[in-house]
Motif scaffolding. Structure first.
Motif, mmCIF file in Angstrom:
data_model
loop_
_atom_site.group_PDB
_atom_site.id
_atom_site.type_symbol
_atom_site.label_atom_id
_atom_site.label_comp_id
_atom_site.label_asym_id
_atom_site.label_seq_id
_atom_site.Cartn_x
_atom_site.Cartn_y
_atom_site.Cartn_z
ATOM 1 N N ASN A 195 70.659 70.688 25.968
ATOM 2 C CA ASN A 195 70.319 69.587 25.234
ATOM 3 C C ASN A 195 69.967 68.498 25.833
ATOM 4 O OD1 ASN A 195 70.385 71.203 23.055
ATOM 5 N ND2 ASN A 195 72.566 70.804 22.161
ATOM 6 N N ILE A 196 69.522 68.920 27.113
ATOM 7 C CA ILE A 196 69.312 67.743 27.478
ATOM 8 C C ILE A 196 67.467 66.571 27.622
ATOM 9 C CG2 ILE A 196 68.595 67.040 30.413
ATOM 10 C CD1 ILE A 196 71.551 67.788 29.616
ATOM 11 N N ASP A 197 67.382 65.581 27.388
ATOM 12 C CA ASP A 197 66.140 65.639 27.725
ATOM 13 C C ASP A 197 65.638 65.016 28.910
ATOM 14 O OD1 ASP A 197 65.707 64.762 24.375
ATOM 15 O OD2 ASP A 197 67.160 63.063 24.725
ATOM 16 N N VAL A 198 64.334 65.798 28.956
ATOM 17 C CA VAL A 198 64.274 65.844 30.677
ATOM 18 C C VAL A 198 63.095 64.519 30.559
ATOM 19 C CG1 VAL A 198 62.415 66.595 31.993
ATOM 20 C CG2 VAL A 198 63.652 68.411 30.497
ATOM 21 N N ASN A 199 63.194 63.514 29.702
ATOM 22 C CA ASN A 199 62.649 62.538 30.263
ATOM 23 C C ASN A 199 63.249 60.928 30.954
ATOM 24 O OD1 ASN A 199 63.219 62.314 27.707
ATOM 25 N ND2 ASN A 199 61.062 61.595 26.655
ATOM 26 N N LEU A 200 64.925 61.658 30.643
ATOM 27 C CA LEU A 200 66.518 60.502 30.525
ATOM 28 C C LEU A 200 66.869 60.782 31.802
ATOM 29 C CD1 LEU A 200 67.662 60.663 27.009
ATOM 30 C CD2 LEU A 200 66.295 59.237 28.415
ATOM 31 N N LEU A 201 66.313 62.159 32.609
ATOM 32 C CA LEU A 201 66.504 62.204 34.238
ATOM 33 C C LEU A 201 65.875 61.722 35.258
ATOM 34 C CD1 LEU A 201 66.794 66.473 33.549
ATOM 35 C CD2 LEU A 201 68.404 64.793 33.886
ATOM 36 N N PRO A 202 66.436 60.867 36.079
ATOM 37 C CA PRO A 202 66.003 60.820 37.280
ATOM 38 C C PRO A 202 63.881 60.979 37.145
ATOM 39 C CG PRO A 202 67.607 61.444 37.881
ATOM 40 C CD PRO A 202 67.763 61.618 37.353
ATOM 41 N N SER A 203 63.509 60.575 37.784
ATOM 42 C CA SER A 203 61.372 59.929 37.702
ATOM 43 C C SER A 203 61.887 61.326 38.729
ATOM 44 C CB SER A 203 61.083 59.014 38.234
ATOM 45 O OG SER A 203 61.841 58.661 39.698
ATOM 46 N N GLU A 204 62.164 61.718 40.245
ATOM 47 C CA GLU A 204 61.809 62.676 40.761
ATOM 48 C C GLU A 204 62.223 63.788 40.552
ATOM 49 O OE1 GLU A 204 64.428 60.132 41.398
ATOM 50 O OE2 GLU A 204 66.193 61.002 42.136
ATOM 51 N N LEU A 205 63.010 64.075 39.383
ATOM 52 C CA LEU A 205 63.379 65.450 39.301
ATOM 53 C C LEU A 205 62.463 65.883 37.535
ATOM 54 C CD1 LEU A 205 67.485 65.321 38.782
ATOM 55 C CD2 LEU A 205 65.963 66.418 40.355
ATOM 56 N N GLN A 206 62.031 65.008 36.819
ATOM 57 C CA GLN A 206 61.079 65.208 36.004
ATOM 58 C C GLN A 206 60.070 66.244 35.966
ATOM 59 O OE1 GLN A 206 60.102 61.421 33.540
ATOM 60 N NE2 GLN A 206 62.011 60.982 33.662
ATOM 61 N N ASP A 207 59.580 66.120 36.733
ATOM 62 C CA ASP A 207 58.370 66.790 36.978
ATOM 63 C C ASP A 207 58.693 68.570 37.705
ATOM 64 O OD1 ASP A 207 56.375 65.092 36.514
ATOM 65 O OD2 ASP A 207 56.111 65.365 38.384
ATOM 66 N N THR A 208 60.262 68.479 37.569
ATOM 67 C CA THR A 208 59.851 69.959 37.836
ATOM 68 C C THR A 208 61.167 70.673 37.247
ATOM 69 O OG1 THR A 208 61.818 69.039 39.741
ATOM 70 C CG2 THR A 208 59.481 69.792 41.074
ATOM 71 N N THR A 209 62.101 69.829 36.392
ATOM 72 C CA THR A 209 62.989 70.312 34.682
ATOM 73 C C THR A 209 62.249 70.367 34.049
ATOM 74 O OG1 THR A 209 64.446 68.720 37.062
ATOM 75 C CG2 THR A 209 65.574 69.678 34.916
ATOM 76 N N THR A 210 63.003 71.728 33.447
ATOM 77 C CA THR A 210 62.893 71.492 31.676
ATOM 78 C C THR A 210 64.552 72.311 31.083
ATOM 79 O OG1 THR A 210 61.981 72.316 30.394
ATOM 80 C CG2 THR A 210 62.408 73.974 31.580
ATOM 81 N N SER A 211 64.535 71.303 30.075
ATOM 82 C CA SER A 211 65.457 71.818 28.980
ATOM 83 C C SER A 211 65.559 72.605 28.010
ATOM 84 C CB SER A 211 65.837 70.922 29.035
ATOM 85 O OG SER A 211 65.230 70.025 28.004
ATOM 86 N N LEU A 212 66.741 73.325 27.803
ATOM 87 C CA LEU A 212 65.637 74.114 26.798
ATOM 88 C C LEU A 212 65.550 73.910 25.558
ATOM 89 C CD1 LEU A 212 69.096 76.759 26.808
ATOM 90 C CD2 LEU A 212 66.956 77.183 27.916
ATOM 91 N N LYS A 213 66.080 72.211 24.766
ATOM 92 C CA LYS A 213 65.172 71.730 24.060
ATOM 93 C C LYS A 213 64.199 71.242 24.099
ATOM 94 C CE LYS A 213 66.598 66.793 22.167
ATOM 95 N NZ LYS A 213 67.709 65.779 22.064
#
Ligand code: BTN
Length: 321
Positions: free
Chosen positions: A211-229
């Motif tokens: 349950n992670i909001d991807v847009n709250l992760l560091p910007s360099e991770l946002q394009d390559t990371t997803t979450s179940l939420k």
């Protein structure tokens, strides 16, 4: 005994109970109850004290509290002992310490968040609230040379769980990153302590962006990371996710111990998002490019280079290109 104190507080479900009643129920001194209460608070439980000194356990239904996790856990030994923390530096570090002190096989360390989550190759693993961050202590009776095979188990178990429970197209990037549509949702970090020709212990750490909001992760991770939420547009039950994952993990670890690694590889191949792709492998300062044409019986990646030669890759960082 600490678990018994917790159970007693839990049975009262939201009502106050005195230290004396707990002490007489469990037939231990009040001072010991107090010690266990302090240690439960340190582990992250919210225990309120009334003006008359009575105690009440405040439940947060979304937390991965061990007694709840154990409730419907369908395993024989994985997760029978759970060490839970609201926040910790790294569950792998805690698990290694427990393992060195003799914790039994199957002990699980789980945390709501990590201050210094560890990724592979010395990278930081961002571990905010909402994820599933856990480590499992294993003591397989196999030669250290076979240890890399074990790293496949966690990836396969996580991908299978995500596929079966949520119907998402989860697959594996060699060796054990779990991806949904080419974005990473889960990583595995296995750490091994060996004697000369035996494995002392293995700690397998798994991080699932639940349950992670991807847009709250560091910007360099946002394009390559997803979450179940993000994939499902809703929060999932991390409790069920962890229970199912541990069940799948144990079933596969049992296969491994029976010498059936080929069964795990079969599942890995079915879930692979790497085979058939052009990849780049980084090993230190060396880069190798080619088409991933398979994995061998030990789990090494087989690359076909541009000149048609085959290259066996035992370890390295894999990038799909
Ligand atoms: C990776 O893909 O780089 C591996 C990430 C592993 C993260 C998990 S979270 C639980 C455990 N504790 C850690 O510090 N790391 C692993």
């Amino acid at each position: 005994m600490k678990d018994k104190v917790l159970e007693t507080l839990y049975e009262k479900k939201g009502e106050y109970i005195s230290l004396d009643s707990i002490a007489s129920k469990l037939e231990i001194p009040v001072a010991e109850v107090q010690e266990h209460v302090t240690s439960l608070k340190n582990e992250g439980y919210t225990i309120e004290t009334s003006s008359t000194g009575e105690l009440k356990l405040k439940e947060d239904l979304t937390l991965l509290l061990p007694h709840k996790l154990k409730d419907s856990l369908k395993t024989n030994y994985i997760g029978k002992e759970i060490h839970y923390f609201r926040e910790v530096d790294s569950t792998n570090e805690v698990a290694k310490k427990l393992a060195r002190n003799g914790a039994p096989e199957g002990t699980v360390v789980i945390a709501e968040s990590q201050r210094r989550g560890k990724g592979r190759r010395g990278k930081k693993w961002i571990s905010p609230l909402g994820g599933a961050w856990l480590s499992i202590i294993l003591r397989p009776n196999t030669l250290p040379i076979n240890a890399p095979q074990l790293t496949f188990i966690a990836g396969v178990a996580a991908a299978q769980t995500i596929k079966n429970e949520y119907g998402l197209d989860a697959g594996i990037k060699w060796p054990n990153d779990v991806l949904i549509d080419d974005k990473k949702v889960c990583g595995v970090l296995t750490e091994i302590s060996t004697e000369i020709d035996t494995i002392d212990y293995i700690v397998t750490g798994i991080g699932i962006d639940a349950n992670i909001d991807v847009n709250l992760l560091p910007s360099e991770l946002q394009d390559t990371t997803t979450s179940l939420k993000s994939e499902l547009n809703q929060d999932i039950s991390r409790m069920i996710l962890v229970q199912k994952f541990l069940g799948n993990f144990e079933a596969m670890y049992d296969e491994f111990n029976k010498g059936n690694f080929h069964e795990i590889l079969k599942k890995w191949r079915q879930l692979s998002k790497t085979i058939g792709r052009q990849v780049e492998i980084r090993k230190g300062t060396e880069f190798v490019r080619g088409e991933a044409i398979g994995v061998n019986s030990k789990g090494a990646l087989i690359l076909e280079l541009d000149d048609g030669t085959l290259r066996k890759i035992i370890s390295g960082e894999c990038r799909h290109i």
